[in-house]
Write a protein that holds these residues in place. Structure first.
Motif, PDB file in Angstrom:
ATOM      1  N   UNK B 132       0.798  -1.126  -0.100  1.00  0.00           N
ATOM      2  CA  UNK B 132      -0.105   0.105   0.042  1.00  0.00           C
ATOM      3  C   UNK B 132       0.849   1.366  -0.029  1.00  0.00           C
ATOM      4  N   UNK B 134       3.465   1.583  -1.514  1.00  0.00           N
ATOM      5  CA  UNK B 134       3.787   1.995  -2.959  1.00  0.00           C
ATOM      6  C   UNK B 134       2.754   2.415  -3.725  1.00  0.00           C
ATOM      7  N   UNK B 135       1.445   1.963  -3.579  1.00  0.00           N
ATOM      8  CA  UNK B 135       0.322   2.230  -4.181  1.00  0.00           C
ATOM      9  C   UNK B 135       0.136   3.771  -3.925  1.00  0.00           C
ATOM     10  N   UNK B 136       0.316   4.277  -2.443  1.00  0.00           N
ATOM     11  CA  UNK B 136      -0.033   5.681  -2.281  1.00  0.00           C
ATOM     12  C   UNK B 136       1.004   6.519  -2.802  1.00  0.00           C
ATOM     13  N   UNK B 138       2.476   6.321  -5.716  1.00  0.00           N
ATOM     14  CA  UNK B 138       2.179   6.492  -7.046  1.00  0.00           C
ATOM     15  C   UNK B 138       0.615   7.258  -7.036  1.00  0.00           C
ATOM     16  N   UNK B 139      -0.052   7.097  -6.156  1.00  0.00           N
ATOM     17  CA  UNK B 139      -1.134   8.006  -6.217  1.00  0.00           C
ATOM     18  C   UNK B 139      -1.002   9.619  -5.718  1.00  0.00           C
ATOM     19  N   UNK B 142       0.438  10.682  -9.292  1.00  0.00           N
ATOM     20  CA  UNK B 142      -0.787  11.037 -10.370  1.00  0.00           C
ATOM     21  C   UNK B 142      -1.761  12.296  -9.637  1.00  0.00           C
ATOM     22  N   UNK B 145       0.400  15.473 -10.967  1.00  0.00           N
ATOM     23  CA  UNK B 145       0.786  15.409 -12.366  1.00  0.00           C
ATOM     24  C   UNK B 145      -0.195  16.496 -12.992  1.00  0.00           C
ATOM     25  N   UNK B 146      -1.432  16.481 -12.777  1.00  0.00           N
ATOM     26  CA  UNK B 146      -2.045  17.559 -13.637  1.00  0.00           C
ATOM     27  C   UNK B 146      -2.101  18.950 -12.922  1.00  0.00           C
ATOM     28  N   UNK B 164       5.607  12.893 -14.911  1.00  0.00           N
ATOM     29  CA  UNK B 164       4.690  11.791 -15.308  1.00  0.00           C
ATOM     30  C   UNK B 164       5.420  10.532 -15.511  1.00  0.00           C
ATOM     31  N   UNK B 168       6.803   7.533 -13.135  1.00  0.00           N
ATOM     32  CA  UNK B 168       6.377   6.260 -13.433  1.00  0.00           C
ATOM     33  C   UNK B 168       7.146   5.142 -13.527  1.00  0.00           C
TER      34      UNK B 168
END
Lengths: 226, 486
Positions: B132, B134-136, B138-139, B142, B145-146, B164, B168
């Motif tokens: 988790x 790692x996942x958070x 990456x979140x 993300x 990025x915008x 990005x 990534x």
């Protein structure tokens, strides 16, 4: 169980070989639609492999991962890419920075490198899928190579997704998949990333008139200086 | 209220604020909702901190969350900086809106994503599951990025695309490392989610296969190191931090880099336990010193104010990484303090740099002049901020750098000249750039504007106080964390 472990190992190795072939085919592919088809095929082989491993090793959570891969990487992502390319009138051929034969040779080098790198893991593993680990890492590396050697934003993204395929494959062959909550989280991240690059394609193509990332070179240090 | 509820409230508040803000959109009171959402999160963070201070480390939510001395101070820091950044962004973003740099959709998006970003960082800190984590992480990438490409200028889009793609790729390596970690853990802990829980892993780290963990650490180092912005993986950082809106630069530099370093250090503890050597530490020291040197010399060459301070972030993260790599009680204490001090100082500096560039309508340092006369708070904020950043006493960074330097001289004297060279060059480079900006006459194109006083004053006061005296609770947390990271 009516399939012996040896047969099972043979089946997974065969599917792994197919995955590696799609990786190399993606490196050699010159047309962007062909690239997307190959990506979908790779996803299909992965889903198949995951399901086979899940069945033989009796790990039911792998079926969920397999379905997820099927839905996300075989149908949804290729579809999104397809639509984007149509809408944005992207050039249909792939522009490369390094020529194809050289890229292929580097790809072969990467496979050998992966073989050596995964040697300690293979020795310690007792799983029937251990021999596919090399190919999994090679898929990651080839995805990375594709991202580096392509100029178009769409092909870079496909490289990125191929790399993610490789990581998923690694998890399946090294440990029969990560725990389900992690797999789901990773899938969610990929999905969000897909929406973000979709939005990006629009921004890039409206701002730069093409998706050639070679045009994006304004933020270089040298230019900042002089 | 039990522990799990407290954690759920802490994590739920930013998500709820994000949903509300997505609906509120560009209405007049959206910034105020943003501030209150962050403030509520901060209060929940304080409540959790008191709980941890009174009763020690805790597991919650079926072992899914884990709070100890190491992550609680970062969680409080994260929620605190999110409040001050929200305060700063109220006027700042309103003005950007008036200047026409962001539209209606942009503002809606900005507020909602800001809160989601805070959520991702808190989840990253508080989760007990390495997957988790790692996942958070990456979140968190993300969601921002915008935001980096919010202004939609060609350079902003280019910066965001780089961010990005490079992050990534980097973070994908970290996932590979995590898979290897799970592979090693599964042999000891058995299959399933339990084998990825950090508390279980650290308990059995001595039994984990050293060859696998050494291999895993290389991937984790490259992966999380990209997000920390360590040289040579730092290419995305100056672009992303200088092209985005200033409040985002402040939280990216001040918070996200810390979170990535936190993840790396958590993994290092496991690798150290398994290999029983200084292998992981050595790798971190090399990356650290390289970052300090390259970043220090890059600061010299910068023309853009935010870009220059981004390089300074790389330098400071290099210092902290180096110190964690060096290990030992003094260096680790110094590194923990350094993360806290750098975070507060750097976000304060970005606030003033944001004001300065808004007053002159440019980020080019050649055009920013006469801040002392034109707007004393901005001028002095920048000057004092840079003094703190360069490591002058009595500010907190002096204390942390002093500790790290002492430990280096004692334990790894050969590294000392490199460290000193980096610090000296960065010091000189920062002052050379800032001196002309603050002194001199006010140019005619400088526009006076109302600025947010509170965030800058708050941050600098804390940095000053901690430089003079480290409060007891902080001292105790750091000492516990040092024990933990041994």
């Amino acid at each position: 169980m009516d399939i012996s472990l040896e047969t099972a190992a043979r089946i997974t190795s065969f599917i792994a070989a197919l995955v590696l072939i799609t990786s190399f085919a993606m490196l050699a592919q010159k047309r962007i639609y062909g690239l997307i088809h190959l990506f979908a095929w790779q996803g299909l082989f992965l889903a198949l492999n995951t399901a086979v491993v899940g069945y033989i090793a009796d790990k039911h959570h792998l079926f969920i991962s397999s379905l997820l891969t099927l839905g996300l990487k075989v149908f949804l992502l290729p579809y999104i890419l397809y639509v984007l390319i149509k809408r944005l009138n992207i050039r249909k051929d792939v522009e490369t920075i390094v020529n194809m034969p050289t890229t292929m040779l580097i790809g072969i080098g990467l496979v050998i490198f992966s073989y050596h790198l995964t040697a300690p893991v293979r020795e310690l593993s007792t799983l029937m899928t251990r021999s596919t680990l090399t190919i999994a890492l090679a898929t990651v590396m080839i995805g990375l190579l594709m991202m580096i050697t392509r100029r178009n934003a769409v092909t870079q993204i496909i490289g990125f997704l191929a790399m993610e395929n490789g990581l998923f494959f690694t998890a399946t062959s090294a440990t029969y998949g990560m725990p389900l909550v992690v797999e789901l989280g990773v899938a969610l991240d990929v999905l969000i990333a897909a929406f973000i690059f979709g939005i990006f394609f629009f921004h890039i193509s409206t701002t730069f008139d093409s998706l050639d990332v070679g045009q994006m070179a304004r933020l270089k240090e040298d230019e900042m200086n002089e | 209220m039990n522990n799990s509820d407290m954690l759920l409230i802490l994590l739920g508040l930013p998500v709820a604020s994000a949903v509300v803000l997505a609906f509120v959109g560009d209405r007049k009171f959206a910034p105020e909702i943003n501030i209150s959402g962050s403030a509520a999160t901060f209060i929940a963070g304080i409540a959790l901190a008191i709980e941890v201070y009174m009763h020690g480390p805790m597991l919650a939510g079926g072992k899914f969350f884990f709070v100890d001395a190491f992550n609680i101070y970062l969680a409080v820091l994260t929620s605190f900086v999110s409040v001050t950044t929200a305060l700063f962004s109220r006027r700042y973003m309103r003005r950007e809106r008036e200047h026409g740099r962001v539209g209606q959709v942009g503002m809606r998006f900005y507020h909602a994503m800001f809160q989601l970003f805070i959520f991702a960082m808190l989840l990253c800190l508080l989760t007990n599951n390495v997957g988790i984590l790692w996942i958070s992480m990456e979140l968190a990438t993300l969601t921002t990025v915008l935001l980096v490409s919010l202004y939609r200028t060609p350079t902003a889009i280019e910066a965001a695309w780089k961010y990005f793609i490079l992050c990534g790729v980097g973070i994908a390596q970290a996932l590979f490392g995590t898979v290897l970690l799970y592979f090693a853990a599964e042999k000891v802990l058995g299959e399933g989610g339990d084998a990825l829980l950090w508390t279980n892993l650290s308990r059995v780290s001595g039994q984990l296969e050293p060859t696998i963990l050494s291999l895993a650490f290389v991937f984790l180092m490259v992966g999380y190191g990209t997000k920390v912005g360590l040289v040579p993986l730092h290419n995305w950082l100056p672009d992303a931090h200088s092209e985005g809106p200033t409040p985002i630069s402040a939280v990216l530099s001040g918070l996200l880099l810390n979170i990535a370093l936190y993840a790396l250090v958590r993994c290092k503890v496991l690798v150290d336990g398994s290999t029983q050597t200084h292998y992981a530490g050595d790798i971190m020291m090399v990356f650290g010193i390289l970052s300090i040197l390259v970043a220090a010399f890059s600061i010299l060459r910068q023309k853009d104010i935010k870009r220059m301070f981004s390089y300074s972030s790389i330098e400071h993260m290099g210092i902290a990484t180096f110190a964690f790599g060096l290990g030992g009680p003094i260096a680790t204490f110094g590194a923990l303090l350094h993360m806290l001090m750098h975070s507060l100082t750097k976000s304060a500096i970005f606030f003033t740099a944001g004001h300065a560039s808004q007053m002159h309508r440019t980020q080019e340092m050649d055009k920013i002049r006469g801040l002392f006369k034109g707007k004393p708070l901005v001028g002095w904020g920048l000057m004092l901020g840079v003094m703190a950043l360069a490591g002058l006493p009595p500010f907190g960074i002096f204390t942390s750098e002093f500790l790290i330097l002492t430990a280096t001289i004692q334990e790894a004297p050969l590294w000392t000249p490199f460290l000193l060279l980096g610090l000296a060059v960065a010091f000189a480079a920062l002052f050379r750039a800032v001196q002309p900006m603050v002194s001199g006459d006010v140019p005619d194109y400088q526009k006076p504007l109302k600025v947010a006083h509170l965030p800058v004053i708050l941050h600098m006061t804390i940095v000053l106080i901690i430089g003079l005296y480290i409060p007891d609770f902080l001292n105790q947390w750091f000492k516990t964390a040092v024990e933990l990271l041994k």
